[in-house]
Design a protein around this motif. Sequence first.
Motif, PDB file in Angstrom:
ATOM      1  N   PHE A 195      54.741  33.395  77.815  1.00  0.00           N
ATOM      2  CA  PHE A 195      53.542  32.897  77.151  1.00  0.00           C
ATOM      3  C   PHE A 195      53.549  31.375  77.106  1.00  0.00           C
ATOM      4  CE2 PHE A 195      50.792  31.971  73.518  1.00  0.00           C
ATOM      5  CZ  PHE A 195      49.714  32.800  73.783  1.00  0.00           C
ATOM      6  N   GLY A 196      54.730  30.788  76.842  1.00  0.00           N
ATOM      7  CA  GLY A 196      54.837  29.334  76.880  1.00  0.00           C
ATOM      8  C   GLY A 196      54.590  28.768  78.259  1.00  0.00           C
ATOM      9  N   LEU A 197      55.025  29.499  79.299  1.00  0.00           N
ATOM     10  CA  LEU A 197      54.749  29.054  80.662  1.00  0.00           C
ATOM     11  C   LEU A 197      53.258  29.092  80.961  1.00  0.00           C
ATOM     12  CD1 LEU A 197      57.624  30.754  82.691  1.00  0.00           C
ATOM     13  CD2 LEU A 197      57.584  28.505  81.639  1.00  0.00           C
ATOM     14  N   PHE A 198      52.555  30.106  80.436  1.00  0.00           N
ATOM     15  CA  PHE A 198      51.114  30.181  80.626  1.00  0.00           C
ATOM     16  C   PHE A 198      50.415  28.997  79.966  1.00  0.00           C
ATOM     17  CE2 PHE A 198      51.571  34.758  81.689  1.00  0.00           C
ATOM     18  CZ  PHE A 198      50.793  34.750  82.835  1.00  0.00           C
ATOM     19  N   VAL A 199      50.925  28.555  78.823  1.00  0.00           N
ATOM     20  CA  VAL A 199      50.312  27.414  78.131  1.00  0.00           C
ATOM     21  C   VAL A 199      50.287  26.194  79.031  1.00  0.00           C
ATOM     22  CG1 VAL A 199      50.641  25.787  76.232  1.00  0.00           C
ATOM     23  CG2 VAL A 199      50.836  28.238  75.811  1.00  0.00           C
TER      24      VAL A 199
END
Length: 648
Positions: free
Chosen positions: A259-263
Amino acid sequence: MRGGAPVLLWRAALVATLLCGVGLLPWLSRTDPALTVLKARSAERAPTPEVLDAIRAQLGLDAGPSRLLGDWFGGLLHGDAGRSWISGAEVTPSVLQALGVSLLLMGGSLAVAVLTAGVVCARTLRLGAGHRTPRIAVGRGTRRFAVGRRLDGRRSAGTGSALLSTLPDFLTASVLAAVVGVQLGWLPALGWYGPQWMVLPALSLGLPAGALLGRMLDDLLPGAFAEQWALAAAARGVPGRSIARQALRRCVPGLLPNFGLFVVGLTGGAVAVEQVFDIPGLGRLTLQAAVAQDLPVLQAGTLALVLLAAVAGGLTRLTARLLIGPALRDGALSSLHRPTPSRPTTLPLLYGGLLLAVVALGLARDPLRLDTTARLQSPSWAHPFGTDGLGRDVLARVGHGALSTLALALAVSAAALVLGVLLGLLPRFSGPLVDTVNAVPPVLAALLVTGVAGSGPSTPALAVTAVAWAPLAAHTSALLQQERATTHLTATRGLGAGPFQLLRRELLPAVLPPVVRHALLRLPGVALALAALGFLGLGAQPPSPEWGLLLSENQPYAERAPWAVLAPATALALLGAVAVTGGGGVRWPGLRHVRRRGADGIETAPRRGVRAEDRESAGVDLVSVGTREAGLTGSADTAAEPARKRDA
C-alpha cells in the motif's frame, strides 16, 4: 544491521547514490548537456560552438559534474534547490506546487482504490461473516475446531477484477476522457481547476490499483477466518461483522508495505494519466525535466519522491505495529497461508485457448502489409480486428507481437520474482532499498539504465527488472515477519528444528505461494511497461508489433477507431486472466491438504512440516492464543459452551 543507526546510514547512502546518479544523467547519457538545453529552449537556434560555450558558461558546465553536485547539495542545506536550466525560474516553488497537485490526486486515487478493493473482496467477507462452526469436540485434553468448507472451497475473486487490474492506466484514462468527458460531457476531461477535474484521473489510477490490492487481500482473508480466534468467536456467538472487522485487521498488515508503494507510485508514476488529462503533477514535471535534462528540476523532483517514499514506508510500518504489534512481539500469531483444497476450474484453459486462438490466427497474416485505402476500417471478415491508421491488419500485429511480448515479460517477471524473494528474506537490507527504488518512476529508471548500459533491445528489460522486484520484496518481508511470529513455528523450533529446516519446511511454503500469485498479477503490467519503454525510444522501435506499442500508436484514434486500441488491450486482459486464474492453484510442492477424521468425525488440521500432534505435545494452546489475539475474554471452555448446548 540490527540497530537503527546502521539502517539510517544505509538509507542515507542509497538516497545520496540515487541523487548523484540523477545528477550525472546528462554525462551518463553521453550527450552534451548544453546541446540538450539549447534544443529545449529554442529548437530553431543553430547550435554553433559560440552558443554552446555561452550556455556552458552560464550553467557552470565547464566546472564538471562534481562541482555541480557539490553546489546543489550545498544549496539544499540553505533551502535552495537552484534555478531551472530551461526557464530560469526557482525550482523549489514549482516542485512544491506540482507535489501538492500530485498529493491531492493521490488522495482521490487511494479513496477509489480502497472502495474497489472492498468490492473485490466483499463476497469473501460476507461468507466469512456468516461462517459458523458446525461442531466442536472436546476430548483427551485437546480441543479441535471443525473448519467450515464455505471459505475453503470458495472461488477466488471474480475474473472482472483480474481484467480490471491488468488494464493500463493511460488506456483507462483515454477511454474515460473520450467517453465520459467528451462524448457524454458529464465531467471535465482536461485541466486542473477544481474537485470535478479530479474525478476521472482518480478513477483511472484507483481502479486498477484497487483491483490488485483487493485480489491480494482476498487471498489472505480465508486464512484469517480459519484461525482459532475466529472459530472460537463464532462458537461464542460474536456477531459476524465483528469477526469480519478483526479478520481485516489481521490481514491488512501483510499488505501495508505494498500500500505504501502504491502511494508513491500514484504520485511519481502517474505520468501517463497526467499527460492525458493535462495535470501539472510531479510525475509529469519530473519526466519533462528528464527528457530536457533540466538537472535542478530533475534532482529536486526525485528528492521529493524519495522523501515521500520514506514517509509512506515509515507510516506503513508504524500502522502495522499498532495493528498486530503485541502478537508479533509475543509470537502469538497463526499462519494465514495453510494448504486448502481448491475446486478444479476450466477458466485458465478457456482464457488460454482464446489467447492461443488469437495468436494463431494472427500469425497466419502479414503484420507489415500497408493498405492506405483501408485505413481505420471497422472489424469485418477480411479484418476481424479491423485496421490501424496505416491500413495494417490489427489481428496480424497482435498475433506477431505476442511472441516477443510474452517471452520477454515472462523472463522479466521470473527475474523480478527471484530478486524480490531473495531480497525480501533480508528485510533490514532490502527495506531502505525498496523505499528508494520505489521512488524512481519507471521512465527515469529507463533513462538511468540507458545512460549506464546504452540503448538497445535489452534496455527495457533491465529497466523494468530494476523496479519490478520492489513490490514482491515488500510483500515477502511483510509475510515473513508475520510467519516468524506464529505459534506453530515456535513449537517447531522447540522440537529442535534448525534454521534451514524452518526456512524450507515452514517459512517458504507459507510465503512463496502468495508472492508467486502476486507476481502473476503483475505479469500483464510488466508486458505493457516493456513495450511502452520501447515506444519511448529505449528499446524496440516501430514497426515492431509489440502490444504496448500498438496501444501507444493507436491511442490517438481511440475515439474514431476504438477497435484498434481494444484489440491489444483485450489480449493483455486475457493474459492477466490466464495468469490470475491459473495462479489460484499455486501451492508449495509436496504440501497437501490432508483430510483426516477422528472417531468423532471432526476434521483435523492440515499436515505441515511437523505433525499437529507433536505441536500439541509441545504445549502450544492454539485456541487460547487465538482467543487472546481477538481480544476476547474467558477461556476456550467458555467459548465452546454454546456449541456444547447445541450438541446436547
